[in-house]
Design an enzyme around this catalytic site. Structure first.
Site, PDB file in Angstrom:
ATOM      1  N   ILE A   8       0.836  -1.264   0.120  1.00  0.00           N
ATOM      2  CA  ILE A   8      -0.012  -0.126  -0.107  1.00  0.00           C
ATOM      3  C   ILE A   8       0.908   1.117   0.213  1.00  0.00           C
ATOM      4  O   ILE A   8       1.716   1.338   0.874  1.00  0.00           O
ATOM      5  CB  ILE A   8      -0.823  -0.045   1.222  1.00  0.00           C
ATOM      6  CG1 ILE A   8      -1.976  -1.153   1.286  1.00  0.00           C
ATOM      7  CG2 ILE A   8      -1.958   1.221   1.132  1.00  0.00           C
ATOM      8  CD1 ILE A   8      -2.548  -1.194   2.483  1.00  0.00           C
ATOM      9  N   CYS A   9       0.731   2.252  -0.912  1.00  0.00           N
ATOM     10  CA  CYS A   9       1.212   3.339  -0.805  1.00  0.00           C
ATOM     11  C   CYS A   9       2.760   3.167  -1.233  1.00  0.00           C
ATOM     12  O   CYS A   9       3.305   2.422  -2.096  1.00  0.00           O
ATOM     13  CB  CYS A   9       1.058   4.284   0.330  1.00  0.00           C
ATOM     14  SG  CYS A   9       1.641   6.108   0.262  1.00  0.00           S
ATOM     15  N   SER A  10       3.657   3.782  -0.256  1.00  0.00           N
ATOM     16  CA  SER A  10       4.993   3.695  -0.426  1.00  0.00           C
ATOM     17  C   SER A  10       5.861   2.243  -0.182  1.00  0.00           C
ATOM     18  O   SER A  10       6.833   1.910  -0.155  1.00  0.00           O
ATOM     19  CB  SER A  10       5.911   4.655   0.539  1.00  0.00           C
ATOM     20  OG  SER A  10       5.627   4.517   1.734  1.00  0.00           O
ATOM     21  N   THR A  62       2.396   3.080  -6.782  1.00  0.00           N
ATOM     22  CA  THR A  62       2.546   3.486  -5.651  1.00  0.00           C
ATOM     23  C   THR A  62       1.769   4.860  -5.478  1.00  0.00           C
ATOM     24  O   THR A  62       1.049   5.318  -6.739  1.00  0.00           O
ATOM     25  CB  THR A  62       3.947   3.753  -5.175  1.00  0.00           C
ATOM     26  OG1 THR A  62       4.394   4.148  -3.811  1.00  0.00           O
ATOM     27  CG2 THR A  62       4.814   4.945  -6.017  1.00  0.00           C
ATOM     28  N   ALA A  84      -1.918   2.405  -4.837  1.00  0.00           N
ATOM     29  CA  ALA A  84      -1.383   3.722  -4.690  1.00  0.00           C
ATOM     30  C   ALA A  84      -1.633   4.326  -3.269  1.00  0.00           C
ATOM     31  O   ALA A  84      -1.259   3.710  -2.454  1.00  0.00           O
ATOM     32  CB  ALA A  84      -2.496   4.496  -5.827  1.00  0.00           C
TER      33      ALA A  84
END
Length: 326
Positions: free
Chosen positions: A109-111, A129, A162
């Site tokens: 998730i994300c970074s 990302t 993202a």
């Protein structure tokens, strides 16, 4: 007796708590509304279990499990890293590689994509990302095909999403893959979010935040009307009439709000509505196509394959022939 599917999520010092909370909400809560359906077993893991980890906002979290539990899980979720682009610890890389070698499904998730990339698990693959980190991920790992526009990417054994809220989308997608659309929709209702969001990150990149136009209420009304009439022929003029707006104004306001055109949104809703029908095993593909409003089976197959990356028949066989993940 069926083995419980174990989900491990990484906790780390200086973490943002939202992403961790999403994973706990989806996989860690009991689900009495689902009856006796076996749910997941969630394990919060850290490199140093039992140590207080600082979370953004001024509180601490203590994880009970270590990286050995993460490496042994069926699904491993990395909800971010302390600093995008920084070195990822060798211990975490080793645990991720071990989990992957043992057949685990790895998710970021994300970074968190930086951790999967550091382990070489995204090499030669498409990934995403948060849009703010997309360039840094591409520069640090040139072998990764970074797509900054989508909400999530499914490579089968490795999935990336993202920004923070896109983690909700991907977690619901995992539930759908494991248990089907009906269960995923029930989880989404409890979450009070849509089971699937149309569009990608591009609609959120550097977007100016302003007051909602009164005409946008008409857009909402038209969307609700369309969902009640998916089986009937729908067009931009019909949607604009439901919104009590001119076509030109309607197109502008709809696209601004949803990040996609009205008819692309309608197609997505029709495909989504077809999933539980396919999973039920009742009716032919032709009948399913008609039931959700496609004017021909060929059109339905085209849009379904484009969106789901498989055919309606293959999708149906997956849910009828193969049991859910243990």
């Amino acid at each position: 007796m069926k083995k419980t599917h174990v989900v491990a999520v990484l906790a780390f010092d200086a973490m943002a708590p939202f992403e961790l909370g999403v994973v706990v909400e989806v996989f860690g809560l009991t689900r009495p509304e689902l009856g006796d359906l076996p749910w997941y077993e969630l394990r919060v893991c850290a490199e140093e279990p039992g140590r207080d980890l600082r979370a953004v906002g001024g509180f601490t979290v203590r994880a009970e499990y270590g990286l050995d539990a993460l490496a042994a899980a069926d699904t491993v979720i990395v909800p971010g890293v302390a600093k995008a682009g920084a070195e990822v610890s060798p211990a975490l890389v080793e645990a991720l590689l071990q989990a992957h070698a043992q057949g685990a499904r790895l998710v970021s998730i994300c970074s968190g994509a930086f951790a999967l990339a550091a382990a070489g698990l995204l090499e030669g693959r498409r990934a995403t990302t948060h849009w703010r980190y997309a360039r840094a991920l591409a520069e640090r790992h040139p072998g990764v095909e970074v797509d900054p526009d989508v909400l999530y990417v499914d490579n089968g054994d490795v999935l990336t999403s993202a920004g923070s809220a896109a983690g909700i989308d991907l977690c619901l997608y995992l539930v759908r893959a494991d248990h089907g659309a009906v269960v995923a929709n029930a989880v989404a209702r409890r979450f009070v979010v849509p089971p699937h969001r149309e569009g990608g990150q591009v609609q959120f990149i550097e977007a100016a935040v302003g007051e909602v136009s009164p005409e946008d209420d008409g857009v909402t009304q038209s969307m609700n009307w369309a969902l009640r009439h998916l089986r009937t022929p729908l067009s931009v003029p019909a949607l604009a009439r439901a919104a009590r707006m001119s076509q030109r104004s309607y197109l502008r306001h709809f696209t601004r709000r949803n990040g996609v055109s009205p008819m692309r949104w309608v197609i997505a809703q029709r495909v989504a509505a077809s999933l539980p029908l396919l999973e039920s095993g009742e009716g032919t593909v032709d009948e399913v196509a008609a039931a959700v409003g496609f004017d021909s089976t060929a059109t339905y197959r085209h849009h379904f394959t484009r969106r789901m990356r498989t055919t309606p028949t293959a999708y149906r066989k997956t849910f009828i022939s193969v049991p859910a993940r243990p």
